[in-house]
Design a protein around this motif. Structure first.
Motif, PDB file in Angstrom:
ATOM      1  N   ARG A  19       0.834  -1.204   0.000  1.00 29.84           N
ATOM      2  CA  ARG A  19       0.000   0.000   0.000  1.00 29.84           C
ATOM      3  C   ARG A  19       0.867   1.252   0.000  1.00 29.84           C
ATOM      4  O   ARG A  19       0.582   2.230  -0.689  1.00 29.84           O
ATOM      5  CB  ARG A  19      -0.938  -0.012   1.210  1.00 29.84           C
ATOM      6  N   GLN A  20       1.944   1.238   0.781  1.00 29.02           N
ATOM      7  CA  GLN A  20       2.867   2.372   0.807  1.00 29.02           C
ATOM      8  C   GLN A  20       3.551   2.538  -0.551  1.00 29.02           C
ATOM      9  O   GLN A  20       3.714   3.649  -1.051  1.00 29.02           O
ATOM     10  CB  GLN A  20       3.928   2.160   1.901  1.00 29.02           C
ATOM     11  N   LEU A  22       2.403   1.712  -3.484  1.00 26.51           N
ATOM     12  CA  LEU A  22       1.490   2.198  -4.513  1.00 26.51           C
ATOM     13  C   LEU A  22       1.473   3.717  -4.574  1.00 26.51           C
ATOM     14  O   LEU A  22       1.252   4.312  -5.635  1.00 26.51           O
ATOM     15  CB  LEU A  22       0.081   1.669  -4.257  1.00 26.51           C
ATOM     16  N   ASN A  23       1.742   4.363  -3.456  1.00 21.92           N
ATOM     17  CA  ASN A  23       1.779   5.825  -3.446  1.00 21.92           C
ATOM     18  C   ASN A  23       2.901   6.368  -4.310  1.00 21.92           C
ATOM     19  O   ASN A  23       2.853   7.513  -4.762  1.00 21.92           O
ATOM     20  CB  ASN A  23       1.946   6.341  -2.008  1.00 21.92           C
ATOM     21  N   CYS A  24       3.944   5.551  -4.553  1.00 23.38           N
ATOM     22  CA  CYS A  24       5.090   5.982  -5.355  1.00 23.38           C
ATOM     23  C   CYS A  24       4.915   5.680  -6.840  1.00 23.38           C
ATOM     24  O   CYS A  24       5.705   6.148  -7.659  1.00 23.38           O
ATOM     25  CB  CYS A  24       6.372   5.291  -4.864  1.00 23.38           C
ATOM     26  N   ASN A  26       2.129   5.972  -9.024  1.00 27.70           N
ATOM     27  CA  ASN A  26       1.024   6.572  -9.789  1.00 27.70           C
ATOM     28  C   ASN A  26      -0.048   5.547 -10.162  1.00 27.70           C
ATOM     29  O   ASN A  26      -0.371   5.366 -11.336  1.00 27.70           O
ATOM     30  CB  ASN A  26       1.544   7.232 -11.072  1.00 27.70           C
ATOM     31  N   ARG A 110       8.886   4.393 -12.497  1.00 27.37           N
ATOM     32  CA  ARG A 110       9.042   4.568 -11.052  1.00 27.37           C
ATOM     33  C   ARG A 110       9.401   3.260 -10.349  1.00 27.37           C
ATOM     34  O   ARG A 110       9.914   3.274  -9.231  1.00 27.37           O
ATOM     35  CB  ARG A 110       7.771   5.163 -10.454  1.00 27.37           C
ATOM     36  N   CYS A 115      13.217   5.020  -5.544  1.00 31.12           N
ATOM     37  CA  CYS A 115      12.741   6.344  -5.141  1.00 31.12           C
ATOM     38  C   CYS A 115      13.612   6.950  -4.048  1.00 31.12           C
ATOM     39  O   CYS A 115      14.408   6.273  -3.397  1.00 31.12           O
ATOM     40  CB  CYS A 115      11.290   6.255  -4.670  1.00 31.12           C
ATOM     41  N   ASN A 117      12.857   7.829  -1.238  1.00 29.13           N
ATOM     42  CA  ASN A 117      12.553   7.290   0.096  1.00 29.13           C
ATOM     43  C   ASN A 117      13.339   6.023   0.411  1.00 29.13           C
ATOM     44  O   ASN A 117      13.321   5.537   1.537  1.00 29.13           O
ATOM     45  CB  ASN A 117      11.059   6.978   0.208  1.00 29.13           C
ATOM     46  N   CYS A 119      12.787   2.894  -0.356  1.00 30.46           N
ATOM     47  CA  CYS A 119      11.879   1.883   0.196  1.00 30.46           C
ATOM     48  C   CYS A 119      12.563   0.514   0.212  1.00 30.46           C
ATOM     49  O   CYS A 119      13.120   0.079  -0.802  1.00 30.46           O
ATOM     50  CB  CYS A 119      10.609   1.804  -0.641  1.00 30.46           C
TER      51      CYS A 119
END
Length: 220
Positions: A19-20, A22-24, A26, A110, A115, A117, A119
């Motif tokens: 879920r986290q 998916l925010n990266c 789009n 992406r 990214c 972050n 991840c």
């Protein structure tokens, strides 16, 4: 079982991380009716599709109107990832909903670029994408093997033998109807149906729509 457990692209990623993630990426979710075109040949794409429900066909139509089915992607599988990974590369195929289908689109650029972050699950995602692309290449190689025979019977025997081996038994269902199977094997439907009838008379197979049974003593 939810899509995060079923979708191979998320294999090894927890629900919370997915879920986290998916925010990266789009994410865009769309629903398509049966036979609706998802991607057209000639399109330039940046997003791959993840099939959340239903299934899609990867199809080719040449300039003379000849139609063939190259592959099928079902629930949890992906499509168009190779084209999306190469900027400016035009699709050589159509992607069509084989039935009502819900598709999640993810930005491949992406995925391939870690990214800011950093991840921890991003590397797992890239590994999964590489494995899935390799598996799809193998599936396309299998289709080339199936259609290498000059005879319709040879193509049917190759495809049905593989299905029996894949299912681990002589009785199984295939994912295609009669027309779709003909398109996949790149043969005329009427000629293929006629050959299936001959194969039943020769006691090689029994067939009822999508259901097949291989006859004989050969071990699977």
């Amino acid at each position: 079982m939810g899509i995060f457990e079923e979708a191979a692209i998320f294999r090894g990623v927890t629900k919370e991380d997915a879920r986290q993630m998916l925010n990266c990426l789009n994410p865009v979710e769309k629903t398509y009716k049966k036979d609706e075109i998802i991607y057209h040949a000639g399109d330039e794409v940046t997003s791959m599709g993840v099939v959340l429900s239903g299934s899609v066909f990867i199809e080719n139509d040449d300039i003379w109107g000849n139609h063939s089915i190259l592959d099928r992607a079902g629930r949890g599988e992906i499509f168009a990832e190779t084209y999306a990974a190469i900027p400016g590369q035009k699709l050589m195929v159509n992607v069509v909903a084989a039935e009502e289908a819900r598709i999640l689109f993810l930005d491949v650029g992406r995925i391939l670029k870690v990214c800011s972050n950093s991840c921890v699950f991003h590397h797992t995602l890239i590994e999964n994408l590489l494995k899935l692309s390799a598996e799809k290449n193998l599936r396309l190689s299998k289709r080339i093997f199936h259609i290498s025979s000059k005879s319709i019977r040879g193509r049917l025997l190759s495809y049905l033998s593989y299905q029996a081996m894949e299912n681990g038994k002589k009785e199984f269902d295939i994912p295609f109807n009669r027309q779709q199977l003909a398109d996949y094997l790149n043969v005329d439907r009427s000629a293929m149906s006629n050959e299936l009838g001959k194969m039943q008379k020769d006691r090689l197979i029994e067939v009822d729509r999508k259901h097949f049974r291989i006859l004989g003593e050969t071990e699977i």
